[in-house]
Design an enzyme around this catalytic site. Sequence first.
Site, PDB file in Angstrom:
ATOM      1  N   CYS A   1      -1.186   8.255   7.572  1.00 59.54           N
ATOM      2  CA  CYS A   1      -2.520   7.985   7.040  1.00 59.54           C
ATOM      3  C   CYS A   1      -3.487   7.569   8.156  1.00 59.54           C
ATOM      4  O   CYS A   1      -3.069   7.007   9.180  1.00 59.54           O
ATOM      5  CB  CYS A   1      -2.450   6.860   6.017  1.00 59.54           C
ATOM      6  SG  CYS A   1      -1.479   7.270   4.563  1.00 59.54           S
TER       7      CYS A   1
ATOM      8  N   CYS B   1       0.835  -1.200   0.000  1.00 60.68           N
ATOM      9  CA  CYS B   1       0.000   0.000   0.000  1.00 60.68           C
ATOM     10  C   CYS B   1       0.872   1.253   0.000  1.00 60.68           C
ATOM     11  O   CYS B   1       0.643   2.188  -0.784  1.00 60.68           O
ATOM     12  CB  CYS B   1      -0.923  -0.027   1.222  1.00 60.68           C
ATOM     13  SG  CYS B   1      -2.068   1.375   1.289  1.00 60.68           S
ATOM     14  N   CYS B   2       1.893   1.269   0.858  1.00 60.30           N
ATOM     15  CA  CYS B   2       2.795   2.428   0.905  1.00 60.30           C
ATOM     16  C   CYS B   2       3.525   2.597  -0.427  1.00 60.30           C
ATOM     17  O   CYS B   2       3.768   3.720  -0.866  1.00 60.30           O
ATOM     18  CB  CYS B   2       3.814   2.272   2.030  1.00 60.30           C
ATOM     19  SG  CYS B   2       3.211   2.673   3.670  1.00 60.30           S
TER      20      CYS B   2
ATOM     21  N   CYS C   1      -3.423   3.884   9.571  1.00 62.21           N
ATOM     22  CA  CYS C   1      -2.145   3.409  10.109  1.00 62.21           C
ATOM     23  C   CYS C   1      -1.576   4.340  11.164  1.00 62.21           C
ATOM     24  O   CYS C   1      -0.374   4.307  11.443  1.00 62.21           O
ATOM     25  CB  CYS C   1      -1.142   3.231   8.968  1.00 62.21           C
ATOM     26  SG  CYS C   1      -1.768   2.174   7.648  1.00 62.21           S
TER      27      CYS C   1
ATOM     28  N   CYS D   1       7.664   3.943   5.844  1.00 63.51           N
ATOM     29  CA  CYS D   1       6.743   3.718   4.724  1.00 63.51           C
ATOM     30  C   CYS D   1       7.449   3.250   3.462  1.00 63.51           C
ATOM     31  O   CYS D   1       6.811   2.897   2.477  1.00 63.51           O
ATOM     32  CB  CYS D   1       5.969   4.992   4.424  1.00 63.51           C
ATOM     33  SG  CYS D   1       7.062   6.378   4.035  1.00 63.51           S
TER      34      CYS D   1
HETATM   35  S1  SF4 Z   1       0.517   4.512   5.777  1.00 58.08           S
HETATM   36 FE1  SF4 Z   1      -1.107   2.932   5.631  1.00 58.08          FE
HETATM   37  S2  SF4 Z   1      -2.766   3.759   4.350  1.00 58.08           S
HETATM   38 FE2  SF4 Z   1      -0.933   5.083   4.123  1.00 58.08          FE
HETATM   39  S3  SF4 Z   1       0.040   4.334   2.289  1.00 58.08           S
HETATM   40 FE3  SF4 Z   1       1.031   3.254   3.997  1.00 58.08          FE
HETATM   41  S4  SF4 Z   1      -0.160   1.359   4.386  1.00 58.08           S
HETATM   42 FE4  SF4 Z   1      -1.348   2.709   2.985  1.00 58.08          FE
END
Ligand code: SF4
Length: 245
Positions: free
Chosen positions: A212, A131-132, A215, A238
Amino acid sequence: MADALRIPDVIDVAPAFSVAEVATINARFDGVATVEMLRELITGELAGRTAAVSSFGTESAVLLHLVASIDKTVPVVFVNTQKMFGETLAYRDELAERLGLTDLRVRRPDPYELAARDATSLRWSFDPDGCCEIRKVEPLRRALAPFDAWLSGRKGFQGKTRNRLPRFELDEGRLKINPLADWDKARLDAYFAEHDLPRHPLERQGFASIGCVPCTSKVLAGEDPRAGRWRGWDKTECGIHDPSF
Ligand code: SF4
């Protein structure tokens, strides 16, 4: 949508800096005051070649104020992962206005990548690294493509993974500058007070480090300032920063 509308991939270019050059610049600025070091670089050899990257989190105002006090036209990159707190977006706009930043660049994930790899918007819940990568790392890579150097707001005191943080690092061929590497919390707080800088609105609610929404959680008394990030996961960064520092 036609493929012609896709966000282009980053084209590999020759590295702007080498390991040896980064070591030299670390030695050159050893013991030099933060603002003097910044002024010399961003009005000198790195003028027009440098961006500041900011999450507009709890302590971001310090680096941004330092930069703005030297040159308000330095590009400031903000990656909107589309999972941000509304408070962060409001704080970003307030701070940019207050500091007179003239080149705020908001970057977002590639919508094709989101559709292909995070159609449910829930990838954070089972693959936060992936996701990051989609939402933060890749958009930042694109945003930094025109630059040879960038400024990061990391501090050495921010948790056990950052306590050996150098002032200058090599990052994908670019010079990554950590002007606040040796600043501690007391010095940051004093800078906020001295320059009457606004605080992130979530800080007073117990969010010591803000990313985010899914998280980020509150930090309890005595916890590491970054303990609220990816709580429950074996993840501390991240992917933008090397977790070994
Ligand atoms: S901090 Fe969480 S929601 Fe944001 S990009 Fe990374 S995994 Fe995704």
